[in-house]
Design an enzyme around this catalytic site. Structure first.
Site, PDB file in Angstrom:
ATOM      1  N   HIS A 270       8.502   3.964   2.880  1.00  0.00           N
ATOM      2  CA  HIS A 270       8.359   2.644   3.497  1.00  0.00           C
ATOM      3  C   HIS A 270       9.608   1.819   3.220  1.00  0.00           C
ATOM      4  CE1 HIS A 270       6.698   2.314  -0.591  1.00  0.00           C
ATOM      5  NE2 HIS A 270       7.013   1.030  -0.563  1.00  0.00           N
TER       6      HIS A 270
ATOM      7  N   HIS B 173       4.471   7.001  -0.002  1.00  0.00           N
ATOM      8  CA  HIS B 173       4.591   7.135   1.455  1.00  0.00           C
ATOM      9  C   HIS B 173       5.852   6.349   1.791  1.00  0.00           C
ATOM     10  CE1 HIS B 173       2.463   7.314   5.570  1.00  0.00           C
ATOM     11  NE2 HIS B 173       3.631   6.727   5.803  1.00  0.00           N
TER      12      HIS B 173
ATOM     13  N   HIS C  53      10.990  -2.127   2.919  1.00  0.00           N
ATOM     14  CA  HIS C  53      10.665  -3.541   2.752  1.00  0.00           C
ATOM     15  C   HIS C  53      11.688  -4.348   3.534  1.00  0.00           C
ATOM     16  CE1 HIS C  53       8.110  -2.940  -0.942  1.00  0.00           C
ATOM     17  NE2 HIS C  53       8.827  -1.825  -0.982  1.00  0.00           N
TER      18      HIS C  53
ATOM     19  N   GLY D 269      11.589   2.996  -8.389  1.00  0.00           N
ATOM     20  CA  GLY D 269      10.636   1.899  -8.240  1.00  0.00           C
ATOM     21  C   GLY D 269       9.602   2.094  -7.146  1.00  0.00           C
TER      22      GLY D 269
ATOM     23  N   CYS E  29      -3.799   8.338   0.389  1.00  0.00           N
ATOM     24  CA  CYS E  29      -2.594   7.519   0.509  1.00  0.00           C
ATOM     25  C   CYS E  29      -2.972   6.154   1.083  1.00  0.00           C
ATOM     26  CB  CYS E  29      -1.581   8.213   1.423  1.00  0.00           C
ATOM     27  SG  CYS E  29      -0.154   7.194   1.849  1.00  0.00           S
TER      28      CYS E  29
ATOM     29  N   ASN F 251      12.651   2.183  -1.780  1.00  0.00           N
ATOM     30  CA  ASN F 251      12.582   2.741  -3.131  1.00  0.00           C
ATOM     31  C   ASN F 251      12.136   4.197  -3.040  1.00  0.00           C
ATOM     32  OD1 ASN F 251      13.117   0.138  -4.261  1.00  0.00           O
ATOM     33  ND2 ASN F 251      10.984  -0.382  -3.971  1.00  0.00           N
TER      34      ASN F 251
ATOM     35  N   HIS G 238       3.021  11.017   7.489  1.00  0.00           N
ATOM     36  CA  HIS G 238       3.189  10.888   6.045  1.00  0.00           C
ATOM     37  C   HIS G 238       4.397  11.691   5.547  1.00  0.00           C
ATOM     38  CE1 HIS G 238       1.922  10.169   1.894  1.00  0.00           C
ATOM     39  NE2 HIS G 238       2.401  11.387   1.677  1.00  0.00           N
TER      40      HIS G 238
END
Length: 114
Positions: free
Chosen positions: A97, A95, A99, A90, A3, A84, A45
């Site tokens: 996350h 993992h 934005h 998308g 990852c 996403n 994770h």
């Protein structure tokens, strides 16, 4: 584990770190779409929000607390948070996350997106 974000968290791959604590890491995206494009990831994770069980759901609140800290430093005129999930959503790195985009007026999504 293969990852990308786990490797950044472990220090195996360099990242432009903007925030770190015992639960999360935040770093600048290598392909920014805004002047400030920061990724906030849990150190543990999880592939997506669907993999965060009820006992661990406090990590999502903690991520938003960190986003609040970052936004107060970088996004005086507003910002966008994006998460996403899965291929159709998308998600490119498996993992979870978030934005954080800021630093310019961000366009609205296409009205006719299907």
């Amino acid at each position: 584990m293969d990852c990308l974000f786990c490797k950044i968290i472990a220090g195996e791959i360099p990242g432009d770190i903007v925030y770190e604590d015992d639960k999360v890491l935040a770093f600048n995206d290598i392909n920014p779409v805004a002047p400030y494009h920061i990724l906030v990831v849990p150190k543990k994770h999880y592939e997506s929000i669907l993999d965060v069980n009820a006992e661990d759901m406090d990590i999502i609140a903690h991520i938003h607390k960190v986003i609040n800290i970052i936004a107060n430093e970088k996004a005086q005129n507003g910002f966008r948070i994006i998460n996403n999930c899965g291929a159709d959503g998308g998600q490119e790195v498996k993992h979870i996350h978030f934005h954080v985009l800021a630093g310019k007026k961000l366009p609205m999504y296409e009205k006719d997106a299907k």
